[in-house]
Design an enzyme around this catalytic site. Sequence first.
Site, PDB file in Angstrom:
ATOM      1  N   ASP A 242       0.721  -0.886  -0.381  1.00  0.00           N
ATOM      2  CA  ASP A 242       0.223  -0.550   0.139  1.00  0.00           C
ATOM      3  C   ASP A 242       0.843   1.083  -0.004  1.00  0.00           C
ATOM      4  OD1 ASP A 242      -2.568   1.402   0.710  1.00  0.00           O
ATOM      5  OD2 ASP A 242      -1.754   1.956   1.715  1.00  0.00           O
ATOM      6  N   GLU A 303       1.450  -0.516  -5.144  1.00  0.00           N
ATOM      7  CA  GLU A 303       0.104   0.101  -5.633  1.00  0.00           C
ATOM      8  C   GLU A 303       1.231   2.163  -5.700  1.00  0.00           C
ATOM      9  OE1 GLU A 303      -3.136   3.391  -4.027  1.00  0.00           O
ATOM     10  OE2 GLU A 303      -1.674   2.930  -1.818  1.00  0.00           O
TER      11      GLU A 303
HETATM   12  C1  GLC Z   1      -4.295   3.777  -0.094  1.00  0.00           C
HETATM   13  C2  GLC Z   1      -5.375   2.530  -0.463  1.00  0.00           C
HETATM   14  C3  GLC Z   1      -6.536   3.336  -0.136  1.00  0.00           C
HETATM   15  C4  GLC Z   1      -6.070   4.011   1.593  1.00  0.00           C
HETATM   16  C5  GLC Z   1      -4.423   4.480   1.395  1.00  0.00           C
HETATM   17  C6  GLC Z   1      -4.441   4.759   2.743  1.00  0.00           C
HETATM   18  O1  GLC Z   1      -4.047   4.151  -1.491  1.00  0.00           O
HETATM   19  O2  GLC Z   1      -5.721   2.088  -1.376  1.00  0.00           O
HETATM   20  O3  GLC Z   1      -7.844   2.906   0.134  1.00  0.00           O
HETATM   21  O4  GLC Z   1      -7.321   4.920   2.045  1.00  0.00           O
HETATM   22  O5  GLC Z   1      -3.904   4.002   0.979  1.00  0.00           O
HETATM   23  O6  GLC Z   1      -3.822   3.639   3.227  1.00  0.00           O
END
Ligand code: GLC
Length: 576
Positions: A242, A303
């Site tokens: 993440d 991500e």
């Molecule tokens: C990433 C996740 C999102 C979350 C953020 C904070 O972007 O995909 O859903 O709110 O991280 O952890």
Amino acid sequence: MAQRRGWMQRTKQLRLWIAAIISGACLSGMMAAQKPAHAHETEDATWWKHAVFYEIYPRSFADSNGDGIGDLNGITAKLDYLKELGVDAIWITPCFPSPQVDFGYDVSDYLNIDPMYGTLADFDRLVAEAKKRNIRIILDFVVNHTSDQHPWFIDSKSSRTSKFRDWYIWRDGRGPNKPPNNWVSTFGGSAWTYDPKTGQYYYHFFYPQQPDLNWRNPAVKNAMFDVTRFWYNRGVAGFRLDAVDTLFEDPNLKNNPISKPGKNAFGDPILENKYNTKLPEVHDILRGLREIADEHNGVLIGETWTTDVAELDKYYGEKNNELQLPMDFLFCMVNKLSAPEFRKQIAAVNEASGWPTFVISNHDIVRSYDRYGDGVHNDAIAKVMAALYLTLRGTPIMYYGEEIGMKTTPPTRQEDVKDPIGRTGWPKEKGRDGERTPMQWNGDRNAGFTTGTPWLPIPETFKTHNVADESKDPSSVLEFYKKVLQLRRTNPALRYGNYTPLNEGDANVLAYARIGQTGGVVIVLNMSGVPQTVRLGINTKGFVSAQNLLSSGAASIKADRVSLGPYGVFIGQLTR
Ligand code: GLC
Ligand code: CA
């Protein structure tokens, strides 16, 4: 139509908030020779290259105990469905104990399962049942921050000299009510929260309830690396990492420059996150995580919000020793059905040093069904998108419900909003509830998702778009997904073939071939609402025509001329 423009607008906003990283840079995408596969690669070591991944938002997938919230046993009960669909690995968004401020992205214990989702025993059963079906489990590792209720943070804020003080980022303010610098949280407000007890501020890129870990502290690194070992030993096949861009901050806390005049949806200045995202130190951590992954034949998905392919490229690592699958959000952010735009992005990512990863929807952005749909031909367009990202050279990550044509259903009243960013950002930012509504299993009460009251309302379209009914309709979006996925699995050219763009000047039709050692497949996608006939030019590649493998809408081929109906699809085996 007006509503749809609103969603598009929101996708643009999300693009900004997610990290204010996407600057919309234009990509120059000239195709050149494909990078050869490494000779030492074995099928098993590179399983993630040919696997189809499927993202599950556990709250919304299947509820087994009637509390209105999906859970692990619910997922286990649907494994046969996923198997039949053609899924090889599922990524479950965070299911660890959490106060649920950000619906699990605020973890208070990395080594357990939230009771709302089940127990560790349920998790083990899920892994075992999935394994019987050759489905791997990927967990979501929230690396940048914990919950403010994590014991590490509770200790950290207890005193300036506590054991875990330096596990988070604490700094003095610049004076009364003056945070250490101008950084803003991507979820609104200052990125610093004052703690009156110890008289310092702590840093959070996201909500105040999500304090950033101090990755410069080796103890943090060791503890977090051990988390991955714990789950590998329990049978997981990898992690989706993440918010990897946000792991490090400039130690001198330089102010971020203003990138645009005016205010964002939360009323904050619009800053370029120059000193608190994408610092080079992140790559040391990714290499460390990769070493552990390699010991377990695991995969790391990132991500990764990048501005261009050069930036994306860095996440593979100089020696391909970081992320195997950094997500290409530039592909996902082609926000209109545009053959030239997709062509450009696919070409660019084929030039990257690693294997491409394609995503068209997830739990943070408006669903592809609405992003590309025109309100009239959405099902046909959903098939075009399926045919596109499931036949490209690269790994696709599906999002639950995409395969049945689920639509985004944002709340219409502020009091119904569940996602906190929708509450603080209303009405400009309605939050992410719209893309997180419960999976539509059948046409019965609550779409078969729960016997209780679903945590988010079920969109009315469940009556026409649900698994049970679509399974009986050969022309449904679901049946089309199944057919494309089956082709992907069984056709060697779709598995091993290179990416060869065709008919590159065409403004409406995206055409390409996947050519391997034993043959080739051509994919022709009409991205317009009017019939099209195109000449493929496959004779220059040694072929004369193609035999229909799968099509949608009226489609025919004569020599190398393909005719397609509006938003039509033609996939054919190339013939010599
Ligand atoms: C990433 C996740 C999102 C979350 C953020 C904070 O972007 O995909 O859903 O709110 O991280 O952890
Ligand atoms: Ca439940």
